[in-house]
Design a protein around this motif. Structure first.
Motif, PDB file in Angstrom:
ATOM      1  N   VAL A 148      -8.358  12.402   5.727  1.00  0.00           N
ATOM      2  CA  VAL A 148      -7.126  11.610   5.696  1.00  0.00           C
ATOM      3  C   VAL A 148      -7.461  10.124   5.617  1.00  0.00           C
ATOM      4  O   VAL A 148      -6.871   9.378   4.821  1.00  0.00           O
ATOM      5  CB  VAL A 148      -6.255  11.911   6.931  1.00  0.00           C
ATOM      6  CG1 VAL A 148      -5.090  10.929   7.023  1.00  0.00           C
ATOM      7  CG2 VAL A 148      -5.727  13.339   6.866  1.00  0.00           C
ATOM      8  N   HIS A 149      -8.418   9.686   6.429  1.00  0.00           N
ATOM      9  CA  HIS A 149      -8.809   8.269   6.410  1.00  0.00           C
ATOM     10  C   HIS A 149      -9.332   7.863   5.034  1.00  0.00           C
ATOM     11  O   HIS A 149      -8.930   6.817   4.485  1.00  0.00           O
ATOM     12  CB  HIS A 149      -9.882   8.028   7.479  1.00  0.00           C
ATOM     13  CG  HIS A 149     -10.578   6.710   7.333  1.00  0.00           C
ATOM     14  ND1 HIS A 149      -9.930   5.490   7.425  1.00  0.00           N
ATOM     15  CD2 HIS A 149     -11.890   6.414   7.081  1.00  0.00           C
ATOM     16  CE1 HIS A 149     -10.796   4.506   7.236  1.00  0.00           C
ATOM     17  NE2 HIS A 149     -11.988   5.033   7.032  1.00  0.00           N
ATOM     18  N   ILE A 165      -6.407   7.846   2.409  1.00  0.00           N
ATOM     19  CA  ILE A 165      -5.551   6.664   2.513  1.00  0.00           C
ATOM     20  C   ILE A 165      -6.300   5.427   2.014  1.00  0.00           C
ATOM     21  O   ILE A 165      -5.733   4.557   1.350  1.00  0.00           O
ATOM     22  CB  ILE A 165      -5.082   6.459   3.966  1.00  0.00           C
ATOM     23  CG1 ILE A 165      -4.233   7.654   4.435  1.00  0.00           C
ATOM     24  CG2 ILE A 165      -4.280   5.173   4.099  1.00  0.00           C
ATOM     25  CD1 ILE A 165      -2.972   7.883   3.632  1.00  0.00           C
ATOM     26  N   THR A 166      -7.595   5.348   2.314  1.00  0.00           N
ATOM     27  CA  THR A 166      -8.412   4.245   1.798  1.00  0.00           C
ATOM     28  C   THR A 166      -8.416   4.237   0.274  1.00  0.00           C
ATOM     29  O   THR A 166      -8.312   3.175  -0.364  1.00  0.00           O
ATOM     30  CB  THR A 166      -9.858   4.366   2.319  1.00  0.00           C
ATOM     31  OG1 THR A 166      -9.852   4.327   3.744  1.00  0.00           O
ATOM     32  CG2 THR A 166     -10.726   3.244   1.788  1.00  0.00           C
ATOM     33  N   ASP A 207      -6.421   1.087   6.784  1.00  0.00           N
ATOM     34  CA  ASP A 207      -7.523   2.028   6.570  1.00  0.00           C
ATOM     35  C   ASP A 207      -8.602   1.407   5.692  1.00  0.00           C
ATOM     36  O   ASP A 207      -9.797   1.599   5.939  1.00  0.00           O
ATOM     37  CB  ASP A 207      -6.994   3.320   5.936  1.00  0.00           C
ATOM     38  CG  ASP A 207      -6.336   4.241   6.946  1.00  0.00           C
ATOM     39  OD1 ASP A 207      -7.025   5.121   7.484  1.00  0.00           O
ATOM     40  OD2 ASP A 207      -5.132   4.056   7.219  1.00  0.00           O
ATOM     41  N   ARG A 220       1.753  14.445  -0.498  1.00  0.00           N
ATOM     42  CA  ARG A 220       2.262  14.815   0.840  1.00  0.00           C
ATOM     43  C   ARG A 220       2.492  16.312   0.953  1.00  0.00           C
ATOM     44  O   ARG A 220       2.147  16.933   1.975  1.00  0.00           O
ATOM     45  CB  ARG A 220       3.580  14.059   1.105  1.00  0.00           C
ATOM     46  CG  ARG A 220       4.299  14.474   2.381  1.00  0.00           C
ATOM     47  CD  ARG A 220       3.513  14.081   3.618  1.00  0.00           C
ATOM     48  NE  ARG A 220       4.173  14.522   4.831  1.00  0.00           N
ATOM     49  CZ  ARG A 220       4.020  15.723   5.383  1.00  0.00           C
ATOM     50  NH1 ARG A 220       3.221  16.611   4.817  1.00  0.00           N
ATOM     51  NH2 ARG A 220       4.656  16.036   6.490  1.00  0.00           N
ATOM     52  N   VAL A 267       1.407  10.478   4.766  1.00  0.00           N
ATOM     53  CA  VAL A 267       1.439   9.218   4.009  1.00  0.00           C
ATOM     54  C   VAL A 267       2.228   8.124   4.721  1.00  0.00           C
ATOM     55  O   VAL A 267       2.490   7.075   4.122  1.00  0.00           O
ATOM     56  CB  VAL A 267       2.035   9.460   2.599  1.00  0.00           C
ATOM     57  CG1 VAL A 267       1.138  10.371   1.788  1.00  0.00           C
ATOM     58  CG2 VAL A 267       3.447  10.024   2.682  1.00  0.00           C
ATOM     59  N   PHE A 304      -6.060   5.363  -1.706  1.00  0.00           N
ATOM     60  CA  PHE A 304      -4.756   4.836  -2.117  1.00  0.00           C
ATOM     61  C   PHE A 304      -4.771   3.309  -2.069  1.00  0.00           C
ATOM     62  O   PHE A 304      -4.356   2.637  -3.015  1.00  0.00           O
ATOM     63  CB  PHE A 304      -3.666   5.346  -1.171  1.00  0.00           C
ATOM     64  CG  PHE A 304      -3.103   6.691  -1.499  1.00  0.00           C
ATOM     65  CD1 PHE A 304      -1.784   6.836  -1.894  1.00  0.00           C
ATOM     66  CD2 PHE A 304      -3.884   7.827  -1.403  1.00  0.00           C
ATOM     67  CE1 PHE A 304      -1.247   8.083  -2.179  1.00  0.00           C
ATOM     68  CE2 PHE A 304      -3.363   9.070  -1.688  1.00  0.00           C
ATOM     69  CZ  PHE A 304      -2.047   9.206  -2.084  1.00  0.00           C
ATOM     70  N   GLU A 305      -5.241   2.777  -0.940  1.00  0.00           N
ATOM     71  CA  GLU A 305      -5.147   1.335  -0.724  1.00  0.00           C
ATOM     72  C   GLU A 305      -6.072   0.542  -1.638  1.00  0.00           C
ATOM     73  O   GLU A 305      -5.746  -0.591  -2.017  1.00  0.00           O
ATOM     74  CB  GLU A 305      -5.422   1.035   0.756  1.00  0.00           C
ATOM     75  CG  GLU A 305      -4.314   1.562   1.659  1.00  0.00           C
ATOM     76  CD  GLU A 305      -4.577   1.379   3.139  1.00  0.00           C
ATOM     77  OE1 GLU A 305      -3.631   1.573   3.933  1.00  0.00           O
ATOM     78  OE2 GLU A 305      -5.724   1.029   3.507  1.00  0.00           O
ATOM     79  N   ALA A 346       1.279   6.043   6.871  1.00  0.00           N
ATOM     80  CA  ALA A 346       0.502   4.802   6.951  1.00  0.00           C
ATOM     81  C   ALA A 346       0.632   3.956   5.697  1.00  0.00           C
ATOM     82  O   ALA A 346       0.278   2.767   5.706  1.00  0.00           O
ATOM     83  CB  ALA A 346      -0.971   5.135   7.207  1.00  0.00           C
ATOM     84  N   LEU A 347       1.132   4.538   4.607  1.00  0.00           N
ATOM     85  CA  LEU A 347       1.248   3.803   3.343  1.00  0.00           C
ATOM     86  C   LEU A 347       2.571   3.063   3.200  1.00  0.00           C
ATOM     87  O   LEU A 347       2.753   2.322   2.232  1.00  0.00           O
ATOM     88  CB  LEU A 347       1.101   4.781   2.170  1.00  0.00           C
ATOM     89  CG  LEU A 347      -0.253   5.469   2.022  1.00  0.00           C
ATOM     90  CD1 LEU A 347      -0.174   6.565   0.970  1.00  0.00           C
ATOM     91  CD2 LEU A 347      -1.321   4.458   1.645  1.00  0.00           C
TER      92      LEU A 347
END
Length: 467
Positions: free
Chosen positions: A280-281, A284-285, A459, A400, A407, A287-288, A409-410
């Motif tokens: 997950v970490h 998300i990284t 993240d 998702r 998601v 994505f970012e 955190a986004l």
């Protein structure tokens, strides 16, 4: 780890910048209308590639048996079969493509282009297999050296021809040398095997990518086809050059991030709580990173777009300047979609990208209708941006639901990113209307929201701080 990331980014950037330089040089050396014809060669290639794109290079990285020599040989055999079929299709469709684009005199050139998918098919897959071990030099050299040789071929070709044939033969040189260099830098001997079981496995893995290839043809070339057919080769040259200037960094970003994060995501075992947390970490990284790259592209275009066009292309491409920032916004949102697509591919959900791109392709009929109603090129770009926005949110929803990725955190990074893009769009409109004073204030707001968006990518900041 960051040394590998920098190597990938610099290698991909070198190859893409060399190809961009080639296109810019050719654009300066030949008439605008001839560059419009030259830009259709990429469209012709995409026609056959979209019908045979099975993601075999990604499969050797993602598959559990990717290190098996026979599996690699079977993928290479399937790739050669696919390339030969693609070349034959392009050869016999050359006349139809030329007639559709209203350039019947260039039909012979599309037949010459039929060599390109065949040459590309003989690329050694060892350069992709080595990515599994985070060894990236071979794939980087395979991209950068042929690009350099293609650039060097431009000047003698320009002296010989001076028209769209310069681009044609430069592309053939690049394809030939890509195959040659891949064999020179590989470790394993090159073998070809036609294995029905592997073909079945590849088709099972690749059919969503095949459909996605058709959709990507619409995403990357649908707008060009509309502009070229309805407004002619000179307008297509302007639009294609703007597309190239903004798409090149987009492709560098997407390819580099995929090369870096896909092997890491694919190797994580999510069956344990620790593995799930790591996945997950890292997801998300991923994505970012895509958000950061996309926003940086728009910010750079907003600040440097005007002087870059004037310096690199001259006044004959001045009509491109009002379109540049809008094109970068469209490409940035396309970069955003790369995050969920990369994460889904790591989990074998290759159809996620296909579904999100379907939304974007669905906007093409509306763009064509707008063009027939004298809507102009800018309307086509706005419609494309709207399609990309919807496609992005569909991609996040699929991540998702189908990848079981939380998601939440986004939320802040996404909201702040789109606020920044909105400010950039307003600034561009003010510039085009001659309201320069107000545009500077809005530009400062865009920079502010860029910084705030990056700050809220927690993240990504944690990933960097630990390394």
């Amino acid at each position: 780890m960051f040394r590998s990331a920098l190597l990938i980014l610099s290698g991909n950037a070198a190859a893409s910048l060399l190809l961009l330089a080639r296109n810019l040089i050719i654009a300066r050396l030949i008439p605008v209308a001839d560059y419009g014809v030259a830009s259709t060669f990429a469209i012709a290639m995409a026609v056959v590639e979209m019908a045979s794109a099975l993601g075999l290079q990604q499969q050797i990285v993602q598959a559990r048996n990717g290190e098996d020599p026979r599996f690699q040989s079977a993928l290479q055999g399937f790739q050669v079969l696919r390339g030969v079929i693609s070349g034959v299709v392009l050869f016999f469709c050359a006349g139809l493509i030329a007639d559709f684009l209203k350039v019947p005199h260039a039909a012979w050139a599309y037949r010459v282009m039929a060599l390109v998918p065949v040459l590309n098919a003989f690329t050694h897959f060892d350069v992709h297999r080595l990515n599994r071990s985070m060894v990236f030099w071979p794939v980087i050299l395979t991209g950068a050296v042929p690009a350099l040789l293609s650039v060097l071929a431009v000047w003698p070709l320009a002296l010989l021809y001076g028209d769209y044939k310069v681009m044609l033969y430069a592309i053939v040189v690049q394809a030939l040398m890509t195959a040659v260099i891949s064999h020179l830098v590989s470790q394993r001997p090159y073998r070809l095997v036609l294995d029905r079981a592997v073909m079945t496995q590849s088709l099972r893995f690749g059919w969503p990518l095949l459909v996605n290839g058709v959709l990507l043809f619409g995403v990357f070339n649908g707008d060009k086809l509309i502009v070229g057919r309805e407004l002619g080769m000179a307008t297509l040259a302007i639009f294609s050059m703007g597309f190239t200037l903004t798409l090149t960094p987009t492709l560098v970003m997407a390819k580099s991030v995929a090369n870096f994060f896909l092997p890491q995501l694919s190797q994580i075992d999510r069956s344990t709580p620790e593995g799930e947390a790591r996945f997950v970490h890292l997801a998300i990284t991923t994505f970012e990173v895509h958000f950061t790259f996309g926003l940086f592209l728009v910010l750079g275009t907003m600040i440097l777009g005007d002087p870059v066009v004037r310096i690199l292309l001259g006044e004959k491409y001045a009509s491109l300047i009002p379109l540049m920032t809008w094109l970068s916004i469209m490409q940035a949102i396309r970069v955003f979609k790369g995050g969920p697509s990369c994460v889904a591919l790591a989990e074998g959900k290759s159809e996620n990208a296909m579904i999100s791109n379907l939304v974007r392709v669905g906007s093409l009929p509306l763009a064509w209708w707008a063009m027939t109603q004298d809507g102009g090129v800018l309307i086509v770009i706005w419609i494309a941006i709207a399609g990309e926005i919807v496609g992005f949110f569909v991609a996040v929803a699929l991540a998702r639901w189908r990848v079981s990725l939380p998601v939440k955190a986004l939320t802040k990074p996404v909201i702040l990113s789109f606020v920044m893009l909105t400010f950039t769009g307003i600034q561009t409109s003010l510039i085009n209307e001659g309201q320069f004073g107000a545009s500077y204030t809005v530009a400062a707001g865009a920079v502010f929201f860029f910084v705030i968006a990056v700050v809220h990518m927690t993240d990504l900041r944690a990933y960097i701080s630990r390394r």
